[in-house]
Write a protein that holds these residues in place. Structure first.
Motif, PDB file in Angstrom:
ATOM      1  N   ASP A   1       0.673  -1.024   0.059  1.00 26.60           N
ATOM      2  CA  ASP A   1      -0.291   0.039  -0.062  1.00 26.60           C
ATOM      3  C   ASP A   1       0.885   1.391   0.333  1.00 26.60           C
ATOM      4  O   ASP A   1       0.419   2.459  -0.879  1.00 26.60           O
ATOM      5  CB  ASP A   1      -1.218   0.106   0.999  1.00 26.60           C
ATOM      6  CG  ASP A   1      -1.899  -1.026   1.162  1.00 26.60           C
ATOM      7  OD1 ASP A   1      -2.506  -1.433   0.401  1.00 26.60           O
ATOM      8  OD2 ASP A   1      -2.722  -1.443   2.653  1.00 26.60           O
ATOM      9  N   ASP A   2       2.322   1.351   0.387  1.00 21.31           N
ATOM     10  CA  ASP A   2       2.730   1.814   0.737  1.00 21.31           C
ATOM     11  C   ASP A   2       3.999   2.685  -0.226  1.00 21.31           C
ATOM     12  O   ASP A   2       5.280   3.460  -0.468  1.00 21.31           O
ATOM     13  CB  ASP A   2       3.661   2.618   2.311  1.00 21.31           C
ATOM     14  CG  ASP A   2       2.665   2.355   3.472  1.00 21.31           C
ATOM     15  OD1 ASP A   2       1.676   3.173   2.987  1.00 21.31           O
ATOM     16  OD2 ASP A   2       3.008   2.446   4.498  1.00 21.31           O
ATOM     17  N   VAL A   3       3.709   2.145  -1.222  1.00 17.73           N
ATOM     18  CA  VAL A   3       5.235   1.707  -2.250  1.00 17.73           C
ATOM     19  C   VAL A   3       4.842   2.705  -2.995  1.00 17.73           C
ATOM     20  O   VAL A   3       3.783   3.583  -3.649  1.00 17.73           O
ATOM     21  CB  VAL A   3       4.603   0.438  -3.343  1.00 17.73           C
ATOM     22  CG1 VAL A   3       5.650   0.494  -5.031  1.00 17.73           C
ATOM     23  CG2 VAL A   3       5.240  -1.098  -2.648  1.00 17.73           C
ATOM     24  N   ARG A   4       5.578   3.621  -3.252  1.00 19.13           N
ATOM     25  CA  ARG A   4       5.862   4.894  -4.132  1.00 19.13           C
ATOM     26  C   ARG A   4       6.737   4.819  -6.012  1.00 19.13           C
ATOM     27  O   ARG A   4       5.999   4.754  -7.016  1.00 19.13           O
ATOM     28  CB  ARG A   4       6.411   5.977  -3.372  1.00 19.13           C
ATOM     29  CG  ARG A   4       5.975   6.501  -2.310  1.00 19.13           C
ATOM     30  CD  ARG A   4       6.607   7.814  -2.264  1.00 19.13           C
ATOM     31  NE  ARG A   4       7.688   7.835  -1.671  1.00 19.13           N
ATOM     32  CZ  ARG A   4       8.429   7.516  -0.515  1.00 19.13           C
ATOM     33  NH1 ARG A   4       7.543   7.670   0.838  1.00 19.13           N
ATOM     34  NH2 ARG A   4       9.385   7.539  -0.238  1.00 19.13           N
ATOM     35  N   THR A   5       7.295   3.800  -6.550  1.00 18.58           N
ATOM     36  CA  THR A   5       8.163   2.972  -6.879  1.00 18.58           C
ATOM     37  C   THR A   5       9.062   1.538  -7.279  1.00 18.58           C
ATOM     38  O   THR A   5       8.956   1.027  -6.474  1.00 18.58           O
ATOM     39  CB  THR A   5       9.922   4.008  -6.980  1.00 18.58           C
ATOM     40  OG1 THR A   5       9.506   5.359  -6.499  1.00 18.58           O
ATOM     41  CG2 THR A   5      10.261   3.497  -8.094  1.00 18.58           C
ATOM     42  N   VAL A   6       7.881   1.012  -8.571  1.00 22.52           N
ATOM     43  CA  VAL A   6       7.603   0.317  -8.766  1.00 22.52           C
ATOM     44  C   VAL A   6       8.786   0.051  -9.890  1.00 22.52           C
ATOM     45  O   VAL A   6       8.100   0.751 -10.880  1.00 22.52           O
ATOM     46  CB  VAL A   6       6.591  -0.600  -8.952  1.00 22.52           C
ATOM     47  CG1 VAL A   6       6.314  -2.539  -9.969  1.00 22.52           C
ATOM     48  CG2 VAL A   6       5.403  -0.746  -8.536  1.00 22.52           C
ATOM     49  N   ILE A   7       9.878  -1.129  -9.886  1.00 18.09           N
ATOM     50  CA  ILE A   7      10.864  -1.341 -11.118  1.00 18.09           C
ATOM     51  C   ILE A   7      10.255  -2.656 -11.908  1.00 18.09           C
ATOM     52  O   ILE A   7      10.843  -3.570 -10.876  1.00 18.09           O
ATOM     53  CB  ILE A   7      12.384  -0.937 -10.185  1.00 18.09           C
ATOM     54  CG1 ILE A   7      12.296   0.227  -9.666  1.00 18.09           C
ATOM     55  CG2 ILE A   7      13.115  -1.196 -11.563  1.00 18.09           C
ATOM     56  CD1 ILE A   7      12.722   0.710  -9.136  1.00 18.09           C
ATOM     57  N   LEU A   8      10.248  -2.783 -12.743  1.00 18.60           N
ATOM     58  CA  LEU A   8      10.237  -4.416 -13.295  1.00 18.60           C
ATOM     59  C   LEU A   8      12.243  -4.440 -14.534  1.00 18.60           C
ATOM     60  O   LEU A   8      12.007  -3.717 -15.092  1.00 18.60           O
ATOM     61  CB  LEU A   8       9.869  -4.372 -14.459  1.00 18.60           C
ATOM     62  CG  LEU A   8       8.107  -3.730 -13.979  1.00 18.60           C
ATOM     63  CD1 LEU A   8       7.036  -4.419 -14.862  1.00 18.60           C
ATOM     64  CD2 LEU A   8       7.419  -4.509 -12.778  1.00 18.60           C
ATOM     65  N   ASP A   9      12.928  -5.212 -13.969  1.00 20.35           N
ATOM     66  CA  ASP A   9      13.867  -5.480 -13.966  1.00 20.35           C
ATOM     67  C   ASP A   9      14.205  -6.651 -15.090  1.00 20.35           C
ATOM     68  O   ASP A   9      14.102  -7.726 -14.647  1.00 20.35           O
ATOM     69  CB  ASP A   9      15.100  -5.373 -12.775  1.00 20.35           C
ATOM     70  CG  ASP A   9      16.513  -5.212 -13.375  1.00 20.35           C
ATOM     71  OD1 ASP A   9      16.941  -4.597 -14.805  1.00 20.35           O
ATOM     72  OD2 ASP A   9      17.636  -5.768 -12.633  1.00 20.35           O
ATOM     73  N   GLU A  10      15.012  -6.159 -16.497  1.00 19.85           N
ATOM     74  CA  GLU A  10      15.349  -7.674 -16.964  1.00 19.85           C
ATOM     75  C   GLU A  10      13.955  -7.927 -17.026  1.00 19.85           C
ATOM     76  O   GLU A  10      12.843  -9.217 -17.413  1.00 19.85           O
ATOM     77  CB  GLU A  10      15.766  -9.223 -15.979  1.00 19.85           C
ATOM     78  CG  GLU A  10      17.347  -8.085 -16.409  1.00 19.85           C
ATOM     79  CD  GLU A  10      18.151  -8.153 -17.762  1.00 19.85           C
ATOM     80  OE1 GLU A  10      17.476  -8.289 -18.562  1.00 19.85           O
ATOM     81  OE2 GLU A  10      19.076  -7.843 -17.269  1.00 19.85           O
ATOM     82  N   ALA A  11      13.297  -7.036 -17.755  1.00 26.27           N
ATOM     83  CA  ALA A  11      11.514  -7.495 -18.021  1.00 26.27           C
ATOM     84  C   ALA A  11      11.275  -8.221 -18.982  1.00 26.27           C
ATOM     85  O   ALA A  11      10.370  -9.236 -18.753  1.00 26.27           O
ATOM     86  CB  ALA A  11      10.718  -6.532 -18.226  1.00 26.27           C
ATOM     87  N   ASP A  12      11.875  -8.468 -20.236  1.00 26.32           N
ATOM     88  CA  ASP A  12      12.195  -9.612 -21.245  1.00 26.32           C
ATOM     89  C   ASP A  12      11.793 -10.738 -20.314  1.00 26.32           C
ATOM     90  O   ASP A  12      11.401 -11.760 -21.353  1.00 26.32           O
ATOM     91  CB  ASP A  12      12.257  -8.773 -22.384  1.00 26.32           C
ATOM     92  CG  ASP A  12      13.943  -8.841 -21.616  1.00 26.32           C
ATOM     93  OD1 ASP A  12      14.331  -8.963 -21.169  1.00 26.32           O
ATOM     94  OD2 ASP A  12      14.656  -8.016 -23.218  1.00 26.32           O
TER      95      ASP A  12
END
Length: 560
Positions: free
Chosen positions: A144-155
């Motif tokens: 609920d408190d997440v401000r940033t989501v990062i998808l690394d090596e998404a492929d």
């Protein structure tokens, strides 16, 4: 432009300076400023270009000094356990002075420890999608408190089947968040995820040679075209010539991994297998031995090697051409970092030549086709090694106590002959495998500007493709056979595809089909068990009497 120009806080600048980083890489220069402004970002850059720091530094920059709660404010999703560990370690190195609380979450690790750390509170969670969903389902990971989501090596995550998991995780995060997506390639389905979840993103695309920066991976790429039967010997010779410090050899299947590992150990290398049939403890032991230098080579499948980051790696070898060109990009991205030149070598069967062309189109770079080292090349290489070893001894070692041996023998033999005998003894003591059979050279397909002869059904190609042969099928027009019947039978029963099959000539009572020379025997064996148009038929290589008959029939048809 130094890191100070990125307006980073002093604690981060001190950490970067202590790690020896002097200036940002191109991806860091392009990504950090918009991320600090809170923008969403879609970044495409090769592995090894500094992507981790590109997203970790802004997250750390925006971390409050105090008043942090127990729930994470940043979530990083990665495809593998190894990458989760590496990203977590990077956050710790950069943010130690800020008291950063980072937790890697992945399968294969006791969940009890993860529960304890989550209960105490964390700032950044670095997780594989499956284990993140597990914790969300338990109620132990609250986003609920997440401000940033990062998808690394998404492929890579999509290739591993995590698309639905990623969607489910993103649904648990606030709509008003910053979303960052990094990937080495950008397939269409990844673009769909970006359009759904990124708001007006900044787009960054950096090729492997886009900037000329010293941090851009430098990879010498080459390929050797060899038949399947000669690939083990060719691999051994190429490695003998290259003499890698540490290398990964990629294979397509577990069986290939085990066979290649056995072959290389028999050749004197210290090789270890790495594939999905091994548990995590076995995988960790293999990687520890490679990093410690007690193993020369790791032979792995793509799945087993995902996320591996080995600083001392000098060579990547594709024992099989990757089925997807994007996989090639991921494989070679493991070498050529930090200004050091890496080497990427591919062993291609004749039928895989078109796959090499697809890779060249993707990377926008030619891959040099080299000749497999001959027996003479290998002998010369071994003599070079012997010469270098003797030179090193003469320069650095004390050899005086061997003088009595030379003086004693000099009463009976010439000094030159004594030296030659010593060199021979040293040379034979180095061991190594001496091949006694040449690997046949495979002719390369000619580059044609006109119609590809392999696509002319039922017509003779005027220019026969190099490295091919014709097969005789004892059924022709009288049996109702059409070109598509022959193509379907060959492609359905052998490893060839339709585009690998060349010119097809159908006579009244027989047919001739052009196939790669290296695959001819496999095709014959496979189709002897198969019916064509409902009938078993004779299949063999074309003979001279058949050639004459085909020519005679052609003349007769033209005369009519």
């Amino acid at each position: 432009m130094g890191f100070a120009e990125l307006a980073l806080r002093p604690e981060l600048l001190d950490a970067l300076s202590g790690l020896g980083y002097e200036e940002p890489t191109p991806i860091q220069r392009a990504a950090v400023p918009p991320l600090l402004q809170g923008r969403d970002l879609l970044g495409q850059a090769a592995t090894g270009t500094g992507k981790t720091a590109a997203f970790a530094l802004p997250v750390l920059q925006m971390m409050p000094d105090d008043g942090r709660g127990s729930a994470p404010t940043s979530l990083v999703l990665v495809p593998t356990r190894e990458l989760a560990e590496q990203v977590s370690q990077a956050f710790h190195r950069y943010g130690r002075a800020l008291g950063i609380r980072v937790l890697p979450i992945y399968g294969g690790q006791p969940i009890g420890r993860q529960l304890q750390v989550l209960g105490r509170g964390v700032d950044v969670v670095v997780a594989t999608p499956g284990r993140a969903l597990d914790h969300i389902g338990r109620g132990t990971l609250v986003l609920d408190d997440v401000r940033t989501v990062i998808l690394d090596e998404a492929d890579e995550m999509l290739d591993m089947g995590f698309a639905e998991d990623i969607e489910a995780i993103l649904e648990q995060t606030p709509r008003e968040r910053q979303t960052v997506l990094f990937s080495a390639t950008m397939p269409s389905r990844l673009g769909q995820i970006a359009r759904r979840h990124l708001q007006d993103p900044v787009r960054i695309e950096l090729g492997r040679d886009a900037s000329g920066d010293e941090e851009t991976p430098l990879v010498r790429q080459s390929a050797y075209v060899v038949t399947r039967a000669h690939k083990p010997a060719a691999l051994g010779r190429v490695l003998d010539i290259e003499a890698p410090t540490a290398a990964i050899v990629f294979c397509r299947t577990r069986q290939d991994v085990d066979e290649v590992t056995e072959t290389l150990n028999g050749r004197g290398y210290r090789a270890e297998a790495l594939h999905g049939g091994m548990d995590q403890a076995q995988r960790d032991r293999v990687m520890a031995r490679l990093r410690a230098g007690t193993v020369d080579l790791v032979v792995a499948t793509d799945v087993a090697a995902r996320g591996l980051d080995i600083q001392q790696l000098t060579h990547v070898v594709n024992y099989n051409v990757p089925s997807a060109p994007e996989s090639y990009v991921h494989r070679i991205g493991r070498v050529g970092r930090a200004g050091r030149e890496g080497v990427a070598i591919t062993l291609a069967e004749p039928r895989e030549h078109r796959m090499l062309k697809a890779i060249e189109r993707l990377i926008n770079q030619r891959i040099a086709i080299e000749k497999v080292p001959t027996i003479a090349d290998m002998r010369a290489r071994r003599l070079d090694l012997t010469r270098a070893a003797l030179r090193e001894i003469l320069i650095s070692d004390d050899v005086e106590h061997y003088r009595v041996v030379v003086e004693t023998l000099s009463d009976e033999f010439d000094l030159m002959h004594i030296a030659l005998a010593g060199v021979k003894l040293a040379h034979e003591a180095t061991g190594g495998t001496t091949d006694d059979e040449e690997i046949p050279e495979v002719a390369q397909p000619a580059r044609s500007k006109g119609t590809d002869p392999a696509r002319r059904d039922g017509k003779r190609a005027r220019d026969r493709t190099a490295g091919t042969t014709r097969l005789y099928f004892g059924v022709g027009r009288a049996g109702g056979v059409r070109p598509q019947d022959l193509v379907g039978a060959i492609a359905g029963e052998s490893h060839l595809r339709g585009r690998d099959i060349g010119a097809i000539e159908i006579a009244e009572r027989f047919s001739l089909v052009e196939v790669p020379e290296s695959a001819a025997d496999d095709v014959i064996t496979a189709l002897r068990r198969t019916a064509i148009k409902g009938k078993k038929t004779t299949i063999r290589r074309e003979r001279d009497d058949v050639k004459k008959g085909a020519r005679r029939e052609g003349h007769q048809r033209r005369g009519k």
